[in-house]
Design an enzyme around this catalytic site. Sequence first.
Site, PDB file in Angstrom:
ATOM      1  N   CYS A  56       0.831  -1.207   0.000  1.00  0.00           N
ATOM      2  CA  CYS A  56       0.000   0.000   0.000  1.00  0.00           C
ATOM      3  C   CYS A  56       0.870   1.263   0.000  1.00  0.00           C
ATOM      4  CB  CYS A  56      -0.929  -0.005   1.213  1.00  0.00           C
ATOM      5  SG  CYS A  56      -2.061   1.397   1.226  1.00  0.00           S
ATOM      6  N   CYS A  60       0.397   4.808   6.928  1.00  0.00           N
ATOM      7  CA  CYS A  60      -0.251   4.610   8.246  1.00  0.00           C
ATOM      8  C   CYS A  60       0.729   3.880   9.176  1.00  0.00           C
ATOM      9  CB  CYS A  60      -1.527   3.811   8.073  1.00  0.00           C
ATOM     10  SG  CYS A  60      -2.582   4.468   6.749  1.00  0.00           S
ATOM     11  N   CYS A  63       0.376   0.104  10.306  1.00  0.00           N
ATOM     12  CA  CYS A  63      -0.128  -0.921   9.384  1.00  0.00           C
ATOM     13  C   CYS A  63       0.938  -1.840   8.803  1.00  0.00           C
ATOM     14  CB  CYS A  63      -0.895  -0.254   8.252  1.00  0.00           C
ATOM     15  SG  CYS A  63      -1.752  -1.452   7.206  1.00  0.00           S
ATOM     16  N   CYS A 100     -16.917  -8.840   5.194  1.00  0.00           N
ATOM     17  CA  CYS A 100     -16.262  -7.551   4.981  1.00  0.00           C
ATOM     18  C   CYS A 100     -14.961  -7.752   4.213  1.00  0.00           C
ATOM     19  CB  CYS A 100     -15.993  -6.907   6.342  1.00  0.00           C
ATOM     20  SG  CYS A 100     -15.213  -5.299   6.179  1.00  0.00           S
ATOM     21  N   CYS A 131     -19.839  -5.758   3.140  1.00  0.00           N
ATOM     22  CA  CYS A 131     -19.111  -4.566   3.587  1.00  0.00           C
ATOM     23  C   CYS A 131     -17.785  -4.524   2.837  1.00  0.00           C
ATOM     24  CB  CYS A 131     -18.867  -4.672   5.098  1.00  0.00           C
ATOM     25  SG  CYS A 131     -17.827  -3.350   5.754  1.00  0.00           S
ATOM     26  N   CYS A 191     -19.544   2.461   8.456  1.00  0.00           N
ATOM     27  CA  CYS A 191     -18.842   1.800   9.554  1.00  0.00           C
ATOM     28  C   CYS A 191     -17.557   2.605   9.726  1.00  0.00           C
ATOM     29  CB  CYS A 191     -18.541   0.353   9.166  1.00  0.00           C
ATOM     30  SG  CYS A 191     -17.415  -0.487  10.282  1.00  0.00           S
ATOM     31  N   ARG A 264     -18.279  -2.016  17.847  1.00  0.00           N
ATOM     32  CA  ARG A 264     -17.575  -3.267  17.550  1.00  0.00           C
ATOM     33  C   ARG A 264     -16.278  -3.374  18.348  1.00  0.00           C
ATOM     34  NH1 ARG A 264     -18.124  -6.504  13.142  1.00  0.00           N
ATOM     35  NH2 ARG A 264     -19.416  -4.885  12.213  1.00  0.00           N
TER      36      ARG A 264
END
Length: 321
Positions: A56, A60, A63, A100, A131, A191, A264
Amino acid sequence: MALGDIRHDWTLEEVQALLQQPFNDLIFQAQRVHRQYFDANSVQTSTLLNIKTGGCAEDCSYCSQSARYDTGLKKEQIMQLEEVLSKAKAAKDSGATRFCMGAAWRNPNDKDFELVLAMVRGVKDLNMEACCTLGMLNDDQAARLKEAGLDYYNHNLDTSEAYYPQVITTRSFQDRLDTLARVREQGMKVCSGGIIGLGEGEGDRAQLLRTFANLPEHPHSVPINLLVPIEGTPLADMRGKTDPFDFIRVIATARIMMPASYVRLSAGRSSMSDEMQALCFLAGANSIFYGEKLLTADNPDAQHDRLLFKRLGLTQAASGC
Ligand code: SAM
Ligand code: DTB
Ligand code: SF4
């Protein structure tokens, strides 16, 4: 205003007062609110699948999938449709109501996006809720996901606007809010949640919760993640730095501020005791990720979760709506 009213005008002081009150008072209040809107013994379960792993472009700092860090994760091409649908079917057979699909993207590209739309249609044909979490969306992508039948879009704000640049520099907090607005405008359910344990202060946690609760609509689902520290990322040494009671306080405060939303208990359960998870449910968490893997990190195995549910007298909700 009465306890349990749906509000969009929270002040920072009010949120901090909720977070800081004696633990027993906070949990009692959260449990009272929870029972106004939900069956207190029912937990919704979603299963995650990473349909595109690693490589990616974003930075972040938590991550495993950012190309900037050497986390030992092998980059993979997007999964084939048949494989995704067979995993969705297996998730359904083990009791999950929502599937998801996550992708390690800053935003979807045109070629892979068509395949994702086919995945969404396939999951809907299995009679499951669908999702996706694919990074930032433009208007057209949001409209096409809606048309394909997508029920939920996950897009986390992660932390407060002020702390955001300490965690991610390749996009802004406002970019995230813009995607959430596009999802909302298409009528898909939002979400959106955050991560606790990034080195943020209590004020950042309060601001994050305030941002969610003061959106035009509360997110339908609010995942609260405990950082899973990943070797090779800048936050690798944050393990064990969050007081579990502070994490539970965030869950309880989210429950009080967004009474009708699913809260959640998200990443990080593998490092939590059963007793801590039970306190999270008592504080108003009513949804979990179910299945051995999150996106790349471990999650408790389904058999352990089934046993925990049995010991606590919890049932898997038939639907998250
Ligand atoms: N690339 C997309 C994006 O960032 O929106 C979708 C996938 S991304 C991995 C989904 C979310 O997982 C992130 O927004 C973050 O909140 C959460 N997450 C990722 N790594 C995590 C970690 N190590 N610990 C806790 N939560 C994490
Ligand atoms: C969310 O809030 N947490 C999930 C889901 N939404 C996409 C992801 C957690 C990822 C944990 C780290 C990993 O598996 O790599
Ligand atoms: Fe990429 Fe999402 Fe990981 Fe950020 S959280 S590096 S956007 S996969």
